[in-house]
Structures are given as structure tokens and as C-alpha cells.
Design a protein around this motif. Structure first.
Motif, PDB file in Angstrom:
ATOM      1  N   GLU A  36      21.796  82.924 -16.199  1.00  0.00           N
ATOM      2  CA  GLU A  36      20.515  83.156 -16.886  1.00  0.00           C
ATOM      3  C   GLU A  36      20.311  82.146 -18.021  1.00  0.00           C
ATOM      4  N   LYS A  37      21.181  81.186 -18.071  1.00  0.00           N
ATOM      5  CA  LYS A  37      21.204  80.207 -19.152  1.00  0.00           C
ATOM      6  C   LYS A  37      19.945  79.339 -19.143  1.00  0.00           C
ATOM      7  N   GLN A  38      19.422  79.125 -20.345  1.00  0.00           N
ATOM      8  CA  GLN A  38      18.299  78.214 -20.542  1.00  0.00           C
ATOM      9  C   GLN A  38      18.573  77.367 -21.777  1.00  0.00           C
ATOM     10  N   ILE A  39      18.155  76.118 -21.721  1.00  0.00           N
ATOM     11  CA  ILE A  39      18.262  75.243 -22.884  1.00  0.00           C
ATOM     12  C   ILE A  39      16.854  74.991 -23.406  1.00  0.00           C
ATOM     13  N   ILE A  40      16.654  75.338 -24.674  1.00  0.00           N
ATOM     14  CA  ILE A  40      15.335  75.277 -25.297  1.00  0.00           C
ATOM     15  C   ILE A  40      15.390  74.298 -26.461  1.00  0.00           C
ATOM     16  N   VAL A  61      18.675  74.734 -28.520  1.00  0.00           N
ATOM     17  CA  VAL A  61      19.051  76.144 -28.562  1.00  0.00           C
ATOM     18  C   VAL A  61      19.468  76.550 -27.142  1.00  0.00           C
ATOM     19  N   VAL A  62      20.643  77.127 -27.010  1.00  0.00           N
ATOM     20  CA  VAL A  62      21.143  77.558 -25.704  1.00  0.00           C
ATOM     21  C   VAL A  62      20.996  79.070 -25.590  1.00  0.00           C
ATOM     22  N   GLN A  63      20.178  79.525 -24.667  1.00  0.00           N
ATOM     23  CA  GLN A  63      20.015  80.955 -24.389  1.00  0.00           C
ATOM     24  C   GLN A  63      20.945  81.323 -23.242  1.00  0.00           C
ATOM     25  N   LEU A  64      21.803  82.315 -23.442  1.00  0.00           N
ATOM     26  CA  LEU A  64      22.826  82.645 -22.456  1.00  0.00           C
ATOM     27  C   LEU A  64      22.456  83.811 -21.558  1.00  0.00           C
ATOM     28  N   THR A  65      21.599  84.738 -22.020  1.00  0.00           N
ATOM     29  CA  THR A  65      21.240  85.907 -21.222  1.00  0.00           C
ATOM     30  C   THR A  65      19.733  86.066 -21.196  1.00  0.00           C
ATOM     31  N   ALA A  66      19.253  86.767 -20.166  1.00  0.00           N
ATOM     32  CA  ALA A  66      17.827  87.034 -20.012  1.00  0.00           C
ATOM     33  C   ALA A  66      17.689  88.356 -19.247  1.00  0.00           C
ATOM     34  N   GLY A  67      16.510  88.625 -18.709  1.00  0.00           N
ATOM     35  CA  GLY A  67      16.310  89.844 -17.926  1.00  0.00           C
ATOM     36  C   GLY A  67      15.772  90.985 -18.754  1.00  0.00           C
ATOM     37  N   GLU A  68      15.564  92.126 -18.086  1.00  0.00           N
ATOM     38  CA  GLU A  68      14.934  93.278 -18.729  1.00  0.00           C
ATOM     39  C   GLU A  68      15.920  94.143 -19.507  1.00  0.00           C
ATOM     40  N   GLY A  69      17.184  94.092 -19.182  1.00  0.00           N
ATOM     41  CA  GLY A  69      18.157  94.918 -19.889  1.00  0.00           C
ATOM     42  C   GLY A  69      18.432  94.403 -21.285  1.00  0.00           C
ATOM     43  N   ILE A  90      30.053  79.525 -20.831  1.00  0.00           N
ATOM     44  CA  ILE A  90      29.019  78.809 -21.578  1.00  0.00           C
ATOM     45  C   ILE A  90      28.559  77.556 -20.844  1.00  0.00           C
ATOM     46  N   ALA A  91      29.466  76.831 -20.201  1.00  0.00           N
ATOM     47  CA  ALA A  91      29.089  75.583 -19.538  1.00  0.00           C
ATOM     48  C   ALA A  91      28.193  75.828 -18.325  1.00  0.00           C
TER      49      ALA A  91
END
Length: 273
Positions: free
Chosen positions: A7-11, A20-28, A64-65
Motif C-alpha cells: 500500500e506504499k505511496q511516495i508523496i 513523504v513515504v506512506q506505508l499503509t492505506a485502505g479503509e481500516g 519499508i523498501a
């Protein structure tokens, strides 16, 4: 081990240009460790977090990678906000019911580190901190036959649990002082900081506790008209920091500290808004 897609995104932050590295996403909901605890493995390969993405709280790791997410626990009564990576940084500990569990972050191998079923009523407090070498954990629980809270030191190999301090009003925020094998701090549930007529002792936010003698004394005390929250220790254990706020308006707010053992309040930063 159950794995999930990354679910990783780099912003890129539009104001600063920082990555900014986002590691989790989703509805939970995804919860990391409490601010003063450790969610990273020692090699910083993994970040450990709590999530209720399946409908109940479980422990996960994210590499993380790659961003790959792996489930590390599957117990019914995992506490939200309950995890801390113990020295030397190989296992993550969490509470479920009246037991403390440890999971090898890399392999997923799990073991019961502390079993408090014979002495604790209900769940063990979710906040866990450790001795400098990681061989002992500071834990807190309610007894099966009395009021209040008990702070205990337990071996992380399950060999013993030693109660060291009890308070009939209840306790919260137990913290083993970093780099100090025998000192902890704890707060009393009954928050009297906003009661200027109380004695300084009864208005104290945190008490310093000797884990060998069981003796405690008030450590973090703000002058009448002020209160503090969110205390945390310096990495070398020399000072305890906190956020000081004016009563009743909460501003100005400051970052303050006092030395271990007690002493004058030092103000490090103040914001009027």
C-alpha cells in the motif's frame, strides 16, 4: 505468514518539497506504536503496526523498501495501540488478554513472553517498556482481588513476575527509564493537576519509582495554573520531558523538562497559539 499487497505511496510535500513515504492505506485503521515507543526493527527493514483491517486488531509488519505487508498475530483479544520493539530490536511485544506475546519480526515465530493469568484481572495494560538490555519488561495490571493497579517487572523469557508498586487509585503511563536498569516513572489515574488547593504531591503528573525498593516520589509537578501531559524520557534517561499547558485555555503551551531525581523546571520551547 499471511501477506498483503503493498500500500506504499511516495508523496512529495507541495510546500517543502520533501519526500513523504506512506506505508499503509485502505479503509481500516492503522496504528503505529505510541509516540515514545519503538515501531522499527533494529535494521530498519520493517515497521510494525496494529490494524483492524480484517475486523479486529492484529499485529502486522511492513517491509519499508518493498511495501509488502505481513500479518504477525491472529489472537482474539489484541489491544489497540499495544506494541513495542524491545532491545536488541528483533522481537515486537504486544498484549492480548492477560498475557504478553513476543513475535520475531523477520520470521513471524511467536511465543508467550509473560503469562499473568493467575494474578491479573482482565487485560494487561497495553503500554510496555523494557530494561536497557531487553531482558525485563515493565508491565501493569489490576489484581483479581483488589482495587487499583500494580506495576511489576517480568522477565521476557517468562521465568518470573515481580510486583514492585501498587496504588489503590489506579495507575497509567508506566515507563522504564532509558539507560537505567532500576528506575521507572508512572502516573496516578486521579488527575488533580487542575486543583490548585491540593498539595504538590497530590497534584503530581508523574512519580519516579525505584524498581528494586518499590519506593516512589512525585517528580513532574507544574505550578498551580498549569498542567502537563504526554511525558517522555530523554534517550539517556537524564530528564523527563512533557507538554505544559495553561489552565483552562491550554495556551500558551510549552515543552518543559525536569531532571531525573527532581529539580527545577526547564522550558525549552513555547507557543502562544
Amino acid at each position: 505468514l499471511q501477506t498483503y499487497r503493498p500500500e506504499k505511496q511516495i508523496i512529495r510535500d507541495p510546500r517543502t518539497g520533501r519526500e513523504v513515504v506512506q506505508l499503509t492505506a485502505g479503509e481500516g485503521e492503522n496504528w503505529g506504536a505510541y509516540a515514545s515507543l519503538t515501531p522499527f526493527s533494529a535494521d530498519e527493514r520493517y515497521y510494525v503496526f496494529n490494524s483492524n483491517r480484517t475486523g479486529r486488531w492484529k499485529i502486522y509488519r511492513v517491509e519499508i523498501a518493498s511495501g509488502e505487508i505481513t500479518q504477525l498475530s491472529d489472537r482474539e483479544d489484541v489491544r489497540r495501540e499495544t506494541l513495542n520493539v524491545a532491545p536488541p530490536g528483533r522481537e515486537v511485544f504486544y498484549t492480548a488478554g492477560n498475557r504478553i506475546w513476543a513475535v520475531d519480526i523477520a520470521t513471524g515465530e511467536e511465543r508467550c513472553a509473560v503469562d499473568a493469568t493467575t494474578i491479573a484481572e482482565g487485560q494487561v495494560h497495553s503500554y510496555l517498556t523494557f530494561s536497557p538490555d531487553g531482558s525485563k519488561v515493565l508491565m501493569m495490571y489490576r489484581t483479581a482481588s483488589g482495587k487499583g493497579s500494580v506495576v511489576a517487572v517480568a522477565a521476557t523469557d517468562g521465568s518470573f513476575i515481580q510486583p514492585v508498586y501498587r496504588n489503590e487509585e489506579g495507575l497509567q503511563h508506566p515507563r522504564w527509564v532509558p539507560a537505567d536498569p532500576r528506575t521507572a516513572s508512572v502516573s496516578v489515574n486521579a488527575d488533580r493537576q487542575n486543583k490548585p488547593d491540593e498539595t504538590p504531591e497530590r497534584r503530581a503528573r508523574s512519580w519516579q519509582l525505584d524498581l528494586e525498593t518499590g519506593k516512589a516520589f512525585p517528580l513532574l509537578i507544574m505550578p498551580p495554573g498549569w498542567r502537563c501531559t504526554h511525558e517522555y524520557w530523554a534517550p539517556d534517561g537524564s530528564r523527563i520531558y512533557a507538554h505544559r499547558k495553561h489552565v483552562p485555555n491550554w495556551t500558551p503551551a510549552s515543552i518543559v523538562s525536569v531532571p531525573k531525581g527532581g529539580g527545577p523546571i526547564t522550558t525549552h520551547y513555547t507557543d502562544t497559539e
